[in-house]
Design a protein around this motif. Structure first.
Motif, PDB file in Angstrom:
ATOM      1  N   GLU A 583       9.042 -11.740  28.207  1.00  0.00           N
ATOM      2  CA  GLU A 583       8.309 -12.754  28.959  1.00  0.00           C
ATOM      3  C   GLU A 583       8.235 -12.437  30.446  1.00  0.00           C
ATOM      4  O   GLU A 583       7.663 -13.213  31.214  1.00  0.00           O
ATOM      5  N   GLN A 584       8.816 -11.326  30.880  1.00  0.00           N
ATOM      6  CA  GLN A 584       8.743 -10.934  32.276  1.00  0.00           C
ATOM      7  C   GLN A 584       7.446 -10.155  32.516  1.00  0.00           C
ATOM      8  O   GLN A 584       7.035  -9.349  31.687  1.00  0.00           O
ATOM      9  N   PHE A 585       6.812 -10.404  33.659  1.00  0.00           N
ATOM     10  CA  PHE A 585       5.538  -9.743  33.932  1.00  0.00           C
ATOM     11  C   PHE A 585       5.246  -9.786  35.423  1.00  0.00           C
ATOM     12  O   PHE A 585       5.982 -10.408  36.205  1.00  0.00           O
ATOM     13  N   ASN A 586       4.169  -9.141  35.812  1.00  0.00           N
ATOM     14  CA  ASN A 586       3.700  -9.177  37.195  1.00  0.00           C
ATOM     15  C   ASN A 586       2.473 -10.080  37.265  1.00  0.00           C
ATOM     16  O   ASN A 586       1.502  -9.874  36.544  1.00  0.00           O
ATOM     17  N   PHE A 587       2.536 -11.074  38.158  1.00  0.00           N
ATOM     18  CA  PHE A 587       1.423 -12.023  38.293  1.00  0.00           C
ATOM     19  C   PHE A 587       0.535 -11.600  39.458  1.00  0.00           C
ATOM     20  O   PHE A 587       1.027 -11.335  40.556  1.00  0.00           O
ATOM     21  N   GLN A 588      -0.774 -11.551  39.200  1.00  0.00           N
ATOM     22  CA  GLN A 588      -1.727 -11.146  40.233  1.00  0.00           C
ATOM     23  C   GLN A 588      -2.495 -12.358  40.740  1.00  0.00           C
ATOM     24  O   GLN A 588      -3.187 -13.038  39.987  1.00  0.00           O
ATOM     25  N   PHE A 589      -2.359 -12.654  42.048  1.00  0.00           N
ATOM     26  CA  PHE A 589      -3.101 -13.736  42.672  1.00  0.00           C
ATOM     27  C   PHE A 589      -4.554 -13.319  42.871  1.00  0.00           C
ATOM     28  O   PHE A 589      -4.905 -12.144  42.766  1.00  0.00           O
ATOM     29  N   ASP A 590      -5.375 -14.290  43.203  1.00  0.00           N
ATOM     30  CA  ASP A 590      -6.796 -14.018  43.417  1.00  0.00           C
ATOM     31  C   ASP A 590      -7.014 -13.036  44.561  1.00  0.00           C
ATOM     32  O   ASP A 590      -8.002 -12.302  44.585  1.00  0.00           O
ATOM     33  N   SER A 591      -6.094 -13.034  45.530  1.00  0.00           N
ATOM     34  CA  SER A 591      -6.222 -12.129  46.675  1.00  0.00           C
ATOM     35  C   SER A 591      -5.892 -10.691  46.316  1.00  0.00           C
ATOM     36  O   SER A 591      -6.119  -9.789  47.109  1.00  0.00           O
ATOM     37  N   GLY A 592      -5.318 -10.478  45.122  1.00  0.00           N
ATOM     38  CA  GLY A 592      -4.889  -9.145  44.729  1.00  0.00           C
ATOM     39  C   GLY A 592      -3.401  -8.937  44.867  1.00  0.00           C
ATOM     40  O   GLY A 592      -2.856  -7.954  44.355  1.00  0.00           O
ATOM     41  N   ARG A 593      -2.732  -9.857  45.567  1.00  0.00           N
ATOM     42  CA  ARG A 593      -1.278  -9.730  45.715  1.00  0.00           C
ATOM     43  C   ARG A 593      -0.597  -9.872  44.367  1.00  0.00           C
ATOM     44  O   ARG A 593      -0.998 -10.675  43.529  1.00  0.00           O
ATOM     45  N   VAL A 594       0.432  -9.089  44.160  1.00  0.00           N
ATOM     46  CA  VAL A 594       1.143  -9.071  42.887  1.00  0.00           C
ATOM     47  C   VAL A 594       2.572  -9.564  43.102  1.00  0.00           C
ATOM     48  O   VAL A 594       3.248  -9.143  44.042  1.00  0.00           O
ATOM     49  N   LYS A 595       3.002 -10.454  42.242  1.00  0.00           N
ATOM     50  CA  LYS A 595       4.347 -11.024  42.345  1.00  0.00           C
ATOM     51  C   LYS A 595       5.087 -10.831  41.030  1.00  0.00           C
ATOM     52  O   LYS A 595       4.547 -11.091  39.951  1.00  0.00           O
ATOM     53  N   GLU A 596       6.324 -10.399  41.126  1.00  0.00           N
ATOM     54  CA  GLU A 596       7.136 -10.184  39.929  1.00  0.00           C
ATOM     55  C   GLU A 596       7.647 -11.521  39.413  1.00  0.00           C
ATOM     56  O   GLU A 596       8.218 -12.317  40.156  1.00  0.00           O
TER      57      GLU A 596
END
Length: 654
Positions: A583-596
């Motif tokens: 269930e762990q993943f990298n989330f990508q915001f609309d701006s392109g920023r990626v958050k673990e």
């Protein structure tokens, strides 16, 4: 000193990779390509920089902030660079933090690079840029440019997550209906009220500090100095008032470096305030403060600091000299004010709202209370005769503060225990320790034992007896709470919640209500029973969440509405428990920023931020099973308002 604090905060914030405005990008890029000849092209990369921000040149000092760095993929094989990358006009300014001259851009930056094609078959040039953009904190960022040689506009590649992460990330985004309600009727009153509460607590702390042996004797001494050493009485009064103003100013200024956090990624402050190790650090610091109040050792700042400030006040004179006198007071009184200010700093991490704003309000309130007697006694010097004499009663005040410091220290240990799921400091154990502290303080106040700096007790003063009876009454109140004779509503939010108990509970949900701690599970159940959802963004260490649950939810008019008519989904945004690896993943915001996303806090905190544009707790949302927003969002509330809010949601669900 301010510079040192700012530098330390900068070093703390920078590793988090902070972002300024949640999903907003402080730099927007445009690009174009100009054909010079059949083999030569000019590549232009232009940045529009958000107001208040700046980004650094390629040629800024290597000992300061990070320079912009271009990586030209394929250089030397399919094309070659003609000279270096040219820049538009820059600004040079000395940095107090790094002590070097830095070169940067404001508003916009233009980079130009000419290239010569070596391989006629190529049709695309890829360039990677690493740069740093700063406001009050600095954000390292990456940008990829793709130029097509036929002159068409290149497409920016921002996808840096795999397909699995994209799928899991999309599950966090809700397709909400009636979404416009989310921006209406936000509960802004609680935030402003909260600031005044923090100001009041700071003011109370300042009044308590006045009663300590480090500050109290300074009042008549300082006021007399101004009134007797001035040629005119009015001049002495003005100087004393100015002295008081500078005291307030100093404590206000001490809070400003913490506003460096204001530009941090939306969840950083919540992460810091609920961090297990930071709460443990607060616990040990408060114990250290407490034993200094008990007289086992004394906290002091270096004597050289006070000596330098005192010498400066004598040498300079005038308004500047009075300012240095105020600084001297702040330094000399630190052994008594330091632990109280530490409590204020710790208390702001427990309060709802902006940590830095809360701290400024509290520090200002503290300074106002500390400065008030200097101003009042300068205006009415005859009042000095009514002041009580210094004596052992001030030592008693310090000891009582020591007991209060230990009580507050336990709150931080409790936060760490609940967030870390250790199960050590359950509600009954927490209250049991507070009862022991209450008994110990009561016995001390009745004179049954002493601490190292206590003198002989000849007769108990009336004030000490009164405080002893208040301590006894509070201890009895705690005992009644442990035995469930009363509900301890006066302490809502400080002890662990009732479901965090040494005794087996029917539910790990507030007030025993059946709840879900996973949104998808709760949504599925809501669809099954066809009931609306009460979405509760909460936290283990959230004081205001406990207050709402124990004071508002428990009300006979509110409790049955929640229990019988809603599906409660409580999402903990400070839970550090690791998610299963699947269930762990990298989330990508609309701006392109990626958050673990690797733990529960990151998952539900991001979920709240993305869908409801909020990161505060408590935060309540009413949804239908088909994800229709049923009412405006709400935070802290009184019983009638919350009841009507719930009923309105039920009405809109029909």
């Amino acid at each position: 000193m301010m510079r040192i604090i700012a530098l330390l905060l900068f070093m703390v914030v920078l590793p988090f990779g902070a972002y300024a405005q949640s999903d907003d990008n402080p730099v927007v890029w445009e690009q174009e390509i100009n054909k010079i000849s059949e083999t030569e092209y000019e590549l232009v990369m232009q940045a529009k920089i958000l107001e208040g921000w700046h980004m650094y040149s390629q040629f800024t000092s290597e000992f300061g902030s990070l320079p912009s760095e271009f990586t030209y993929n394929g250089n030397g094989s399919i094309y070659e660079l003609i000279d270096g990358t040219l820049e538009s006009e820059t600004i040079k300014e000395y940095s107090d933090i790094f002590e070097v001259e830095e070169t940067y851009f404001k508003d916009d930056a233009i980079f130009t690079q000419r290239i010569k094609i070596l391989d006629p078959s190529i049709n695309q040039i890829d360039i990677d840029l690493f740069f740093q953009v700063c406001k009050e904190v600095c954000i390292p960022m990456d940008k990829k440019f793709i130029f097509t040689l036929d002159g068409s506009k290149a497409k920016e590649l921002i996808t840096t997550v795999d397909d699995r992460s994209l799928v899991l990330g999309e599950k966090l985004r809700l397709d909400l209906k009636n979404k416009e309600l989310l921006t209406q009727g936000q509960d802004n009153i609680s935030e402003s009220t909260n600031i005044w509460v923090i100001f009041g607590l700071g003011f109370l702390g300042g009044l308590i500090a006045l009663l300590t042996p480090c500050v109290f004797p300074m009042i008549p001494l300082t006021v007399s100095f101004f009134t007797k050493h001035s040629q005119k009485k009015s001049k002495g009064i003005i100087n004393a008032l100015l002295y008081g103003f500078f005291i307030v100013l100093i404590y206000f200024l001490l809070s400003l470096p913490f506003h460096l956090f204001d530009s941090v990624d939306s969840q950083i402050l919540n992460s810091i305030a609920t961090n297990v190790w930071l709460n443990l650090l607060f616990f040990f610091i408060f114990l250290f403060f407490a034993f200094s109040f008990f007289g086992y050792y004394e906290l002091t700042l270096p004597n050289s600091w006070a000596n330098k400030m005192d010498a400066a006040s004598s040498k300079v004179g005038g308004v500047i000299g009075i300012f240095f006198m105020a600084v001297t007071l702040a330094i000399v009184s630190f052994s008594c004010t330091g632990p109280i200010l530490g409590g204020l700093l710790g208390g702001t991490t427990l309060a709802e709202g902006e940590v830095a704003t809360n701290l400024t309000a509290g520090m200002t309130g503290f300074g106002v209370a500390l400065a008030l007697p200097f101003a009042l006694f300068a205006l009415f010097p005859a009042w000095l005769n009514s002041l009580p004499k210094s004596g052992g009663w001030m030592t008693t005040v310090k000891v009582v503060l020591g007991f209060l410091e230990i009580g507050l220290a336990l709150k931080f240990l409790s936060n760490a225990d609940m967030v870390g799921h250790w199960g050590i400091l359950k509600r009954e154990i927490f209250l049991g320790i507070w009862i022991v502290l209450g008994i110990a303080m009561t016995l001390y106040l009745f004179g049954l034992y002493k601490f190292p700096h206590d003198g002989p007790i000849k007769k108990l003063a009336v004030g000490r007896k009164l405080t002893a009876f208040l301590s006894l009454a509070f201890t009895v109140y705690l005992i009644l709470g442990v035995t469930k004779i009363t509900h301890l509503k006066l302490l809502s939010g400080f002890p662990p919640p009732e479901f965090y108990s040494v005794f087996e509970q029917e539910s790990e949900c507030p007030l025993g209500i059946n709840c879900f701690q996973d949104f998808e599970e709760g949504l599925a159940y809501a669809k099954e029973v066809n009931k609306p959802i009460l979405l509760d963004f909460t936290g283990w260490a959230c004081v205001n969440c406990r207050k709402m649950e124990e004071n508002v939810w428990s009300d006979p008019d509110v409790f049955p509405i929640i229990k019988n008519n809603y599906v409660l989904i409580s999402l903990y945004t400070d839970d550090r428990e690791e998610l299963p690896e699947s269930e762990q993943f990298n989330f990508q915001f609309d701006s392109g920023r990626v958050k673990e996303i690797s733990n529960i806090a990151q998952k539900w905190g991001t979920f709240q931020d993305v869908n409801f544009n909020s990161i505060s707790q408590p935060f309540y949302v009413l949804l239908s099973p088909d994800l229709k927003v049923l009412n405006t969002t709400i935070q802290n509330s009184d019983i009638p308002t919350y009841k009507n809010w719930l009923l309105e949601g039920l009405k809109n669900n029909n």
